[in-house]
Design a protein around this motif. Structure first.
Motif, PDB file in Angstrom:
ATOM      1  N   VAL A  53      39.372  -6.530 -19.043  1.00 11.95           N
ATOM      2  CA  VAL A  53      40.336  -5.504 -18.635  1.00 11.95           C
ATOM      3  C   VAL A  53      39.624  -4.201 -18.282  1.00 11.95           C
ATOM      4  CG1 VAL A  53      42.239  -4.044 -19.448  1.00 11.95           C
ATOM      5  CG2 VAL A  53      42.250  -6.492 -19.949  1.00 11.95           C
ATOM      6  N   LEU A  54      38.643  -3.818 -19.087  1.00 18.90           N
ATOM      7  CA  LEU A  54      37.977  -2.531 -18.890  1.00 18.90           C
ATOM      8  C   LEU A  54      37.005  -2.529 -17.719  1.00 18.90           C
ATOM      9  CD1 LEU A  54      37.235  -1.510 -22.598  1.00 18.90           C
ATOM     10  CD2 LEU A  54      39.079  -0.683 -21.118  1.00 18.90           C
ATOM     11  N   PHE A  55      36.293  -3.637 -17.526  1.00 18.05           N
ATOM     12  CA  PHE A  55      35.222  -3.674 -16.529  1.00 18.05           C
ATOM     13  C   PHE A  55      35.405  -4.752 -15.460  1.00 18.05           C
ATOM     14  CE2 PHE A  55      33.311  -1.797 -20.322  1.00 18.05           C
ATOM     15  CZ  PHE A  55      32.677  -0.681 -19.811  1.00 18.05           C
ATOM     16  N   THR A  56      36.519  -5.500 -15.518  1.00 20.09           N
ATOM     17  CA  THR A  56      36.820  -6.636 -14.639  1.00 20.09           C
ATOM     18  C   THR A  56      35.849  -7.791 -14.931  1.00 20.09           C
ATOM     19  OG1 THR A  56      35.383  -6.169 -12.717  1.00 20.09           O
ATOM     20  CG2 THR A  56      37.493  -5.001 -12.834  1.00 20.09           C
ATOM     21  N   SER A  57      36.165  -8.951 -14.409  1.00 19.84           N
ATOM     22  CA  SER A  57      35.341 -10.135 -14.664  1.00 19.84           C
ATOM     23  C   SER A  57      34.165 -10.258 -13.690  1.00 19.84           C
ATOM     24  CB  SER A  57      36.204 -11.394 -14.577  1.00 19.84           C
ATOM     25  OG  SER A  57      36.787 -11.500 -13.285  1.00 19.84           O
ATOM     26  N   THR A  58      34.067  -9.335 -12.757  1.00 23.29           N
ATOM     27  CA  THR A  58      32.981  -9.372 -11.781  1.00 23.29           C
ATOM     28  C   THR A  58      31.651  -9.061 -12.458  1.00 23.29           C
ATOM     29  OG1 THR A  58      34.486  -8.561 -10.075  1.00 23.29           O
ATOM     30  CG2 THR A  58      32.123  -8.440  -9.602  1.00 23.29           C
ATOM     31  N   PRO A  59      30.641  -9.901 -12.290  1.00 17.97           N
ATOM     32  CA  PRO A  59      29.327  -9.602 -12.885  1.00 17.97           C
ATOM     33  C   PRO A  59      28.801  -8.248 -12.415  1.00 17.97           C
ATOM     34  CG  PRO A  59      29.394 -11.872 -12.111  1.00 17.97           C
ATOM     35  CD  PRO A  59      30.652 -11.214 -11.605  1.00 17.97           C
ATOM     36  N   GLN A  60      28.224  -7.512 -13.348  1.00 15.24           N
ATOM     37  CA  GLN A  60      27.707  -6.177 -13.058  1.00 15.24           C
ATOM     38  C   GLN A  60      26.170  -6.197 -13.034  1.00 15.24           C
ATOM     39  OE1 GLN A  60      29.819  -3.491 -12.634  1.00 15.24           O
ATOM     40  NE2 GLN A  60      31.592  -4.820 -12.933  1.00 15.24           N
ATOM     41  N   PRO A  61      25.575  -5.561 -12.039  1.00 10.17           N
ATOM     42  CA  PRO A  61      24.094  -5.484 -12.042  1.00 10.17           C
ATOM     43  C   PRO A  61      23.618  -4.524 -13.122  1.00 10.17           C
ATOM     44  CG  PRO A  61      25.013  -4.204 -10.232  1.00 10.17           C
ATOM     45  CD  PRO A  61      26.174  -4.899 -10.879  1.00 10.17           C
ATOM     46  N   PHE A  62      22.525  -4.880 -13.764  1.00  9.50           N
ATOM     47  CA  PHE A  62      21.943  -4.045 -14.820  1.00  9.50           C
ATOM     48  C   PHE A  62      20.558  -3.614 -14.353  1.00  9.50           C
ATOM     49  CE2 PHE A  62      19.870  -2.850 -18.686  1.00  9.50           C
ATOM     50  CZ  PHE A  62      20.874  -2.409 -19.549  1.00  9.50           C
ATOM     51  N   ASN A  63      20.425  -2.339 -14.081  1.00 13.31           N
ATOM     52  CA  ASN A  63      19.167  -1.815 -13.546  1.00 13.31           C
ATOM     53  C   ASN A  63      18.291  -1.296 -14.675  1.00 13.31           C
ATOM     54  OD1 ASN A  63      19.941  -2.279 -10.823  1.00 13.31           O
ATOM     55  ND2 ASN A  63      21.210  -0.433 -10.896  1.00 13.31           N
TER      56      ASN A  63
ATOM     57  N   LYS B   7      16.011  -8.492 -18.717  1.00 11.63           N
ATOM     58  CA  LYS B   7      15.222  -9.609 -18.207  1.00 11.63           C
ATOM     59  C   LYS B   7      15.986 -10.406 -17.153  1.00 11.63           C
ATOM     60  CE  LYS B   7      12.136 -13.295 -19.739  1.00 11.63           C
ATOM     61  NZ  LYS B   7      11.000 -12.705 -19.022  1.00 11.63           N
ATOM     62  N   TYR B   8      17.286 -10.571 -17.350  1.00 12.90           N
ATOM     63  CA  TYR B   8      18.137 -11.277 -16.386  1.00 12.90           C
ATOM     64  C   TYR B   8      19.214 -10.286 -15.949  1.00 12.90           C
ATOM     65  CZ  TYR B   8      15.838 -15.083 -18.857  1.00 12.90           C
ATOM     66  OH  TYR B   8      14.886 -15.901 -19.439  1.00 12.90           O
ATOM     67  N   PRO B   9      18.896  -9.428 -14.960  1.00 12.00           N
ATOM     68  CA  PRO B   9      19.655  -8.184 -14.733  1.00 12.00           C
ATOM     69  C   PRO B   9      21.050  -8.357 -14.127  1.00 12.00           C
ATOM     70  CG  PRO B   9      17.974  -8.441 -13.055  1.00 12.00           C
ATOM     71  CD  PRO B   9      17.775  -9.566 -14.025  1.00 12.00           C
ATOM     72  N   GLN B  10      21.891  -9.079 -14.849  1.00 12.26           N
ATOM     73  CA  GLN B  10      23.301  -9.209 -14.470  1.00 12.26           C
ATOM     74  C   GLN B  10      24.096  -9.556 -15.716  1.00 12.26           C
ATOM     75  OE1 GLN B  10      24.721 -11.077 -10.634  1.00 12.26           O
ATOM     76  NE2 GLN B  10      25.429 -12.649 -12.046  1.00 12.26           N
ATOM     77  N   ILE B  11      25.185  -8.820 -15.946  1.00  9.83           N
ATOM     78  CA  ILE B  11      25.981  -9.058 -17.147  1.00  9.83           C
ATOM     79  C   ILE B  11      27.426  -9.334 -16.751  1.00  9.83           C
ATOM     80  CG2 ILE B  11      24.486  -7.648 -18.599  1.00  9.83           C
ATOM     81  CD1 ILE B  11      26.464  -5.375 -18.377  1.00  9.83           C
ATOM     82  N   ASP B  12      28.115 -10.121 -17.579  1.00  9.22           N
ATOM     83  CA  ASP B  12      29.529 -10.419 -17.356  1.00  9.22           C
ATOM     84  C   ASP B  12      30.196 -10.616 -18.701  1.00  9.22           C
ATOM     85  OD1 ASP B  12      29.993 -13.518 -17.889  1.00  9.22           O
ATOM     86  OD2 ASP B  12      28.053 -13.313 -16.892  1.00  9.22           O
ATOM     87  N   PRO B  13      31.533 -10.565 -18.765  1.00  9.04           N
ATOM     88  CA  PRO B  13      32.235 -10.626 -20.062  1.00  9.04           C
ATOM     89  C   PRO B  13      32.036 -11.924 -20.826  1.00  9.04           C
ATOM     90  CG  PRO B  13      33.675  -9.706 -18.369  1.00  9.04           C
ATOM     91  CD  PRO B  13      32.460 -10.233 -17.666  1.00  9.04           C
ATOM     92  N   ASN B  14      31.636 -12.996 -20.162  1.00  8.39           N
ATOM     93  CA  ASN B  14      31.478 -14.278 -20.843  1.00  8.39           C
ATOM     94  C   ASN B  14      30.015 -14.616 -21.145  1.00  8.39           C
ATOM     95  OD1 ASN B  14      34.298 -14.975 -20.779  1.00  8.39           O
ATOM     96  ND2 ASN B  14      34.076 -15.399 -18.606  1.00  8.39           N
ATOM     97  N   MET B  15      29.123 -13.668 -20.932  1.00 12.25           N
ATOM     98  CA  MET B  15      27.703 -13.965 -21.114  1.00 12.25           C
ATOM     99  C   MET B  15      27.366 -14.292 -22.570  1.00 12.25           C
ATOM    100  SD  MET B  15      26.043 -10.112 -20.887  1.00 12.25           S
ATOM    101  CE  MET B  15      24.444 -10.566 -21.514  1.00 12.25           C
ATOM    102  N   GLY B  16      28.138 -13.766 -23.494  1.00 13.23           N
ATOM    103  CA  GLY B  16      27.834 -13.981 -24.903  1.00 13.23           C
ATOM    104  C   GLY B  16      28.199 -15.348 -25.428  1.00 13.23           C
ATOM    105  N   VAL B  17      28.997 -16.114 -24.657  1.00  7.99           N
ATOM    106  CA  VAL B  17      29.478 -17.397 -25.172  1.00  7.99           C
ATOM    107  C   VAL B  17      28.321 -18.392 -25.305  1.00  7.99           C
ATOM    108  CG1 VAL B  17      31.014 -19.340 -24.756  1.00  7.99           C
ATOM    109  CG2 VAL B  17      31.771 -17.013 -24.199  1.00  7.99           C
ATOM    110  N   LEU B  18      27.664 -18.704 -24.187  1.00  4.66           N
ATOM    111  CA  LEU B  18      26.586 -19.684 -24.224  1.00  4.66           C
ATOM    112  C   LEU B  18      25.371 -19.155 -24.976  1.00  4.66           C
ATOM    113  CD1 LEU B  18      25.563 -22.450 -23.436  1.00  4.66           C
ATOM    114  CD2 LEU B  18      24.810 -21.502 -21.234  1.00  4.66           C
TER     115      LEU B  18
END
Length: 298
Positions: free
Chosen positions: A114-124, A213-224
């Motif tokens: 809700v806060l950041f949308t489900s779109t993956p965000q680049p992490f610089n 190290k893997y410069p992209q984050i998304d809300p479901n990254m913590g699951v796996l």
């Protein structure tokens, strides 16, 4: 495979395994005290990476202050989760705590959606951390050296806390019997909150390193990632801090070496990591460094 490429993969395995190890320590400490599998732990890692990104982009913090800001957010979140969701269920059946942990995990994922949308965000990440360094034909980055080194330092620090401090004595006592410890005048809830704060801090550090190290984050990254870290804790012997680190390194090496030796099976690297976990548990159900009795001594 050439010796240079083998050393390269060893460095990659250490780096990946160290990130799993940082997150696995939090799993094993919470389980050691409460016998709770905190499924929200991987999502705390995810929120740590989002909090760092938010501080970098919105507040325009430099990387180090943003890192510290994210750690504070995760510590507060971990303590709040324990106080709001787990503390009222201390004397409830274990299944109630487990279902609550799953519910908290879903809540955090949807909150970030809700806060950041489900779109993956680049992490610089700072270029100094990720710019490649060639050392004797081995390609690495400063981050690949920092992650394993910091993991070793954190492992030593956690072990010193557990075995050389009053908080550590209380944590190990709680791992045996919470009710008896409370009767002896120790504030069990305060010690449990400290365990959640420490575990959440480590999850945050692991999450930010992962995002670098893997410069992209998304809300479901913590699951796996959380499942793999939990698998690492089980593999090493859940309840053992050293076992969590060992399990994380083994899982990391499995993933890296599968890709290196059998590139055609790279898509199945996650499956191979869990197959290895099952294979080990068939012969040693308590894990590599696990105890044979119910209450772990860490």
């Amino acid at each position: 495979m050439s010796s240079t490429l083998l050393i390269q993969q060893i460095f990659n395995g250490f780096s990946l395994g160290s990130m799993y190890a940082l997150i696995a320590i939090g799993y094993t400490m919470v389980y050691g005290v409460l016998r709770l599998i905190n499924f929200a732990h991987g999502d705390i890692m995810m929120i740590g990476s989002y909090a760092c990104l938010f501080a970098l982009n919105f507040f325009a913090f430099p990387f180090i202050p943003a890192f510290g800001f994210a750690i504070l957010i995760c510590i507060a979140l971990g303590i709040s989760i324990d106080k709001i969701a787990y503390k009222p269920l201390r004397n409830s059946p274990r299944i109630s705590l487990l279902i609550t942990a799953i519910g908290v995990s879903f809540f955090l994922e949807n909150l970030i959606n809700v806060l950041f949308t489900s779109t993956p965000q680049p992490f610089n990440a700072p270029s100094i951390l990720i710019n490649p360094i060639n050392l004797f034909d081995i390609r690495m980055s400063l981050l690949d050296l920092i992650i394993p080194t910091l993991t070793i330092i954190i492992l030593i620090a956690v072990l010193l806390i557990l075995y050389k401090s009053k908080y550590g004595i209380a944590i190990r006592a709680l791992a045996f019997d919470i009710s008896t410890v409370a009767l002896m005048g120790i504030d069990a809830n305060k010690i449990i909150a400290f365990v959640f704060a420490l575990g959440s801090m480590l999850a945050c550090i692991g999450g930010i390193f992962w995002a670098c190290k893997y410069p992209q984050i998304d809300p479901n990254m913590g699951v796996l990632i959380g499942l793999k870290a939990f698998g690492a804790a089980v593999l090493g012997g859940i309840g053992s801090v050293g076992g969590a680190v060992l399990g994380g390194l083994i899982i990391g090496f499995c993933e890296v070496l599968i890709v290196a030796f059998m590139p055609d099976l790279a898509g199945f690297k996650d499956g191979f990591a869990f197959i290895f976990l099952v294979f080990v548990l068939l012969f040693k159900p308590t894990g590599i460094m696990g105890q044979d009795y119910e209450r772990s001594r860490f």
